[in-house]
Design a protein around this motif. Structure first.
Motif, PDB file in Angstrom:
ATOM      1  N   SER A 157      -5.494  -2.106 -16.205  1.00 54.89           N
ATOM      2  CA  SER A 157      -6.248  -2.731 -15.085  1.00 54.89           C
ATOM      3  C   SER A 157      -7.339  -3.649 -15.314  1.00 54.89           C
ATOM      4  CB  SER A 157      -6.857  -1.626 -14.240  1.00 54.89           C
ATOM      5  OG  SER A 157      -7.498  -0.796 -14.969  1.00 54.89           O
ATOM      6  N   GLY A 158      -8.106  -3.180 -16.672  1.00 56.73           N
ATOM      7  CA  GLY A 158      -8.966  -4.327 -16.837  1.00 56.73           C
ATOM      8  C   GLY A 158      -8.345  -5.598 -17.451  1.00 56.73           C
ATOM      9  N   LEU A 159      -7.336  -5.746 -17.910  1.00 58.15           N
ATOM     10  CA  LEU A 159      -6.637  -7.052 -18.057  1.00 58.15           C
ATOM     11  C   LEU A 159      -6.323  -7.678 -17.084  1.00 58.15           C
ATOM     12  CD1 LEU A 159      -5.272  -9.072 -20.173  1.00 58.15           C
ATOM     13  CD2 LEU A 159      -3.168  -7.599 -20.185  1.00 58.15           C
ATOM     14  N   LYS A 160      -5.884  -6.977 -15.927  1.00 58.72           N
ATOM     15  CA  LYS A 160      -5.480  -7.752 -14.608  1.00 58.72           C
ATOM     16  C   LYS A 160      -6.876  -8.368 -13.951  1.00 58.72           C
ATOM     17  CE  LYS A 160      -2.541  -6.003 -12.113  1.00 58.72           C
ATOM     18  NZ  LYS A 160      -1.883  -5.037 -11.141  1.00 58.72           N
ATOM     19  N   ILE A 161      -7.866  -7.409 -13.981  1.00 61.60           N
ATOM     20  CA  ILE A 161      -9.255  -8.161 -13.425  1.00 61.60           C
ATOM     21  C   ILE A 161      -9.548  -9.298 -14.153  1.00 61.60           C
ATOM     22  CG2 ILE A 161     -11.557  -7.592 -13.216  1.00 61.60           C
ATOM     23  CD1 ILE A 161     -10.670  -4.379 -12.751  1.00 61.60           C
ATOM     24  N   TYR A 162      -9.556  -9.211 -15.556  1.00 58.39           N
ATOM     25  CA  TYR A 162     -10.083 -10.354 -16.438  1.00 58.39           C
ATOM     26  C   TYR A 162      -9.211 -11.553 -16.055  1.00 58.39           C
ATOM     27  CZ  TYR A 162     -10.679 -13.303 -20.239  1.00 58.39           C
ATOM     28  OH  TYR A 162     -10.583 -14.280 -21.472  1.00 58.39           O
ATOM     29  N   ILE A 163      -7.863 -11.498 -16.049  1.00 60.52           N
ATOM     30  CA  ILE A 163      -7.015 -12.733 -15.731  1.00 60.52           C
ATOM     31  C   ILE A 163      -7.385 -13.198 -14.342  1.00 60.52           C
ATOM     32  CG2 ILE A 163      -4.685 -13.299 -15.310  1.00 60.52           C
ATOM     33  CD1 ILE A 163      -5.335 -12.972 -18.302  1.00 60.52           C
ATOM     34  N   ARG A 164      -7.595 -12.304 -13.409  1.00 60.66           N
ATOM     35  CA  ARG A 164      -7.715 -12.857 -12.217  1.00 60.66           C
ATOM     36  C   ARG A 164      -9.039 -13.428 -11.851  1.00 60.66           C
ATOM     37  NH1 ARG A 164      -4.539  -8.383  -7.968  1.00 60.66           N
ATOM     38  NH2 ARG A 164      -2.441  -9.047  -8.893  1.00 60.66           N
ATOM     39  N   ILE A 165     -10.100 -12.980 -12.506  1.00 64.50           N
ATOM     40  CA  ILE A 165     -11.367 -13.612 -12.531  1.00 64.50           C
ATOM     41  C   ILE A 165     -11.285 -15.169 -13.225  1.00 64.50           C
ATOM     42  CG2 ILE A 165     -13.611 -13.571 -13.564  1.00 64.50           C
ATOM     43  CD1 ILE A 165     -13.769 -10.719 -13.194  1.00 64.50           C
ATOM     44  N   GLN A 166     -10.446 -15.228 -14.247  1.00 67.82           N
ATOM     45  CA  GLN A 166     -10.292 -16.588 -14.650  1.00 67.82           C
ATOM     46  C   GLN A 166      -9.357 -17.347 -13.822  1.00 67.82           C
ATOM     47  OE1 GLN A 166     -12.121 -16.732 -17.253  1.00 67.82           O
ATOM     48  NE2 GLN A 166     -12.475 -14.478 -17.616  1.00 67.82           N
ATOM     49  N   GLN A 167      -8.507 -16.795 -13.147  1.00 67.99           N
ATOM     50  CA  GLN A 167      -7.660 -17.664 -12.224  1.00 67.99           C
ATOM     51  C   GLN A 167      -8.484 -18.072 -11.007  1.00 67.99           C
ATOM     52  OE1 GLN A 167      -4.613 -15.259 -10.429  1.00 67.99           O
ATOM     53  NE2 GLN A 167      -4.472 -16.857  -8.759  1.00 67.99           N
ATOM     54  N   TYR A 168      -9.232 -17.303 -10.463  1.00 66.99           N
ATOM     55  CA  TYR A 168     -10.192 -17.492  -9.317  1.00 66.99           C
ATOM     56  C   TYR A 168     -11.034 -18.907  -9.883  1.00 66.99           C
ATOM     57  CZ  TYR A 168      -8.517 -13.461  -7.183  1.00 66.99           C
ATOM     58  OH  TYR A 168      -7.560 -12.433  -6.657  1.00 66.99           O
ATOM     59  N   ALA A 169     -11.757 -18.622 -11.059  1.00 65.63           N
ATOM     60  CA  ALA A 169     -12.622 -19.628 -11.258  1.00 65.63           C
ATOM     61  C   ALA A 169     -11.994 -21.018 -11.848  1.00 65.63           C
ATOM     62  CB  ALA A 169     -13.352 -19.045 -12.795  1.00 65.63           C
ATOM     63  N   ILE A 170     -10.823 -20.818 -12.283  1.00 65.46           N
ATOM     64  CA  ILE A 170     -10.073 -22.420 -12.406  1.00 65.46           C
ATOM     65  C   ILE A 170      -9.560 -22.861 -11.319  1.00 65.46           C
ATOM     66  CG2 ILE A 170      -7.843 -23.307 -13.388  1.00 65.46           C
ATOM     67  CD1 ILE A 170      -8.067 -20.818 -15.506  1.00 65.46           C
ATOM     68  N   ILE A 171      -9.121 -22.083 -10.115  1.00 67.57           N
ATOM     69  CA  ILE A 171      -8.845 -22.595  -8.861  1.00 67.57           C
ATOM     70  C   ILE A 171     -10.017 -23.380  -8.280  1.00 67.57           C
ATOM     71  CG2 ILE A 171      -8.044 -21.931  -6.658  1.00 67.57           C
ATOM     72  CD1 ILE A 171      -6.158 -19.974  -7.710  1.00 67.57           C
ATOM     73  N   ARG A 172     -11.063 -22.470  -8.238  1.00 69.24           N
ATOM     74  CA  ARG A 172     -12.452 -23.141  -7.466  1.00 69.24           C
ATOM     75  C   ARG A 172     -12.705 -24.380  -8.470  1.00 69.24           C
ATOM     76  NH1 ARG A 172     -14.029 -17.607  -7.334  1.00 69.24           N
ATOM     77  NH2 ARG A 172     -15.238 -18.074  -9.415  1.00 69.24           N
ATOM     78  N   PHE A 173     -12.624 -24.473  -9.732  1.00 71.54           N
ATOM     79  CA  PHE A 173     -12.919 -25.552 -10.657  1.00 71.54           C
ATOM     80  C   PHE A 173     -12.067 -26.680 -10.132  1.00 71.54           C
ATOM     81  CE2 PHE A 173     -12.882 -27.777 -15.024  1.00 71.54           C
ATOM     82  CZ  PHE A 173     -14.057 -28.643 -14.780  1.00 71.54           C
ATOM     83  N   SER A 174     -10.978 -26.454 -10.178  1.00 70.64           N
ATOM     84  CA  SER A 174      -9.803 -27.419  -9.704  1.00 70.64           C
ATOM     85  C   SER A 174     -10.036 -28.121  -8.428  1.00 70.64           C
ATOM     86  CB  SER A 174      -8.398 -26.872  -9.910  1.00 70.64           C
ATOM     87  OG  SER A 174      -7.351 -27.753  -9.377  1.00 70.64           O
ATOM     88  N   ASP A 175     -10.489 -27.452  -7.209  1.00 68.83           N
ATOM     89  CA  ASP A 175     -10.833 -27.898  -5.954  1.00 68.83           C
ATOM     90  C   ASP A 175     -12.085 -28.658  -6.084  1.00 68.83           C
ATOM     91  OD1 ASP A 175      -8.487 -26.639  -4.963  1.00 68.83           O
ATOM     92  OD2 ASP A 175      -9.519 -24.918  -4.166  1.00 68.83           O
ATOM     93  N   MET A 176     -12.985 -28.354  -6.641  1.00 71.07           N
ATOM     94  CA  MET A 176     -14.507 -29.209  -6.917  1.00 71.07           C
ATOM     95  C   MET A 176     -13.919 -30.404  -7.613  1.00 71.07           C
ATOM     96  SD  MET A 176     -16.817 -26.165  -8.268  1.00 71.07           S
ATOM     97  CE  MET A 176     -18.189 -27.298  -8.769  1.00 71.07           C
TER      98      MET A 176
END
Length: 373
Positions: free
Chosen positions: A53-72
């Motif tokens: 579950s810790g790995l899933k949380i980590y991956i998704r945090i990176q995912q959300y950060a990348i998506i926000r960065f891409s939109d910016m």
């Protein structure tokens, strides 16, 4: 929790600030590829302290950060384009962010959240790729000899503007169109083509409507209830026996569509049952004519009708009208319903034993008529 793209974000913010001294302190744009590889290495070597579950949380945090960065980045690129500014570094950052998303999908699929998506990823990369795949499928379809097939309809069925765009739906659509393109050549008619689309889970409302109307037309083209039930039964059987693809994305969507089609067929069966019951009730009170039963077989009846036409007793000259009337209003000694094909064949091809049976009946009628002369 560490945001692995923090340096890329810092690089972008510095560029946007316009401060020349700070911009000069940045690493050369060529070194951004090294940063990309560092991020990949960090993600692959991450050791979660809370289990899977810790790995899933980590991956998704990176995912959300990348998506926000891409939109910016997308917004900044549009802004800089209007100012005729140099876009090369921003486009480099945008490309790297998209590559990071692709990497997460490919190698961390189980932890990836397929609900969140960046606008650029959707609009530029996916739509172009999917559009090209659809054109390839339509090109294959246009070279196949399907009678009365409206290719424009099937092209329309493959565009999913009604779906919410997320990573799972995008992946489904690409998997679906590749599945169709690989198998469409095996379809021999339009029904088989619609079964293929059903296997792939195509869910466009117009496709479902077209499929249902095709079956309704087949049912209504049959002269009797037995033939209509046969069409329904064969349609249900064909849908139930359609194999699943083994692709979870396709099979999940296909299961929903199969349930809708089977529910439609069950409703049509209920409607035919009610109609049959009403006809029986009307016939019982002489509101409708029941079928007349004769002692002839189908072949003998067909020859007898043929003689009536030839001798001028029946004045209708169109054989098809005679066939339709006979199978709709007469039951034979063999069966309650007559197929149009069997009656038609017997109308033109007369077996000696059937001719003899009809002669015997006609001779009996002639003898009885002479008694009244």
């Amino acid at each position: 929790m560490t945001y692995e793209i923090s340096y890329l974000y810092h690089y972008f913010i510095t560029l946007r600030s316009g401060n020349k001294e700070d911009i000069q302190d940045l690493d050369p744009p060529e070194d951004l590829d090294i940063e990309y590889m560092r991020i990949i290495s960090r993600i692959n070597c991450y050791l979660p302290d809370c289990g899977p579950s810790g790995l899933k949380i980590y991956i998704r945090i990176q995912q959300y950060a990348i998506i926000r960065f891409s939109d910016m980045l997308e917004s900044a690129i549009e802004e800089w384009r209007s100012l005729a500014a140099d876009l090369s570094i921003l486009e480099k950052l945008q490309l790297l962010s998209e590559q990071l998303l692709n990497y997460l999908i490919a190698y961390h699929y189980q932890s990836f959240n397929h609900l969140a998506i960046s606008s650029r990823y959707r609009m530029r990369d996916f739509k172009y790729q999917y559009h090209q795949e659809v054109l390839g499928f339509i090109s294959i379809l246009s070279k196949m000899s399907f009678e009365n097939l409206d290719i424009k309809n099937f092209e329309q069925y493959l565009f999913f503007e009604h779906l919410k765009y997320n990573f799972e739906n995008l992946e489904y659509q690409l998997t679906m169109i590749k599945f169709l393109s690989a198998r469409v050549r095996k379809c021999g008619n339009e029904i088989q083509l619609m079964h293929l689309l059903l296997q792939a889970g195509v869910s466009h409302p117009l496709f479902l409507e077209h499929f249902q109307l095709t079956i309704i037309h087949q049912i209504q083209s049959q002269p009797g209830a037995t033939q209509q039930y046969k069409i329904l039964t064969e349609s249900k059987r064909a849908i139930k026996l359609l194999p699943f693809t083994g692709e979870s994305l396709l099979d999940k969507q296909s299961l929903k569509m199969r349930k809708k089609m089977l529910q439609f067929l069950n409703n049509e069966k209920d409607f035919l049952n009610e109609l049959k019951l009403q006809n029986s009730e009307f016939a019982a009170v002489e509101l409708l004519d029941s079928k007349y039963k004769v002692s002839f077989s189908v072949k003998q009846l067909a020859f007898y009708a043929f003689l009536n036409v030839k001798s001028g007793i029946i004045t209708e000259q169109r054989a098809k009208r005679i066939h339709e009337y006979a199978i709709s209003h007469i039951q034979t000694a063999e069966q309650d319903s007559i197929s149009e094909k069997s009656f038609k064949n017997a109308y033109y091809l007369h077996a000696p034993e059937d001719v003899r049976k009809v002669i015997e009946k006609l001779s009996s009628m002639l003898a009885m008529a002479r008694n009244y002369y």
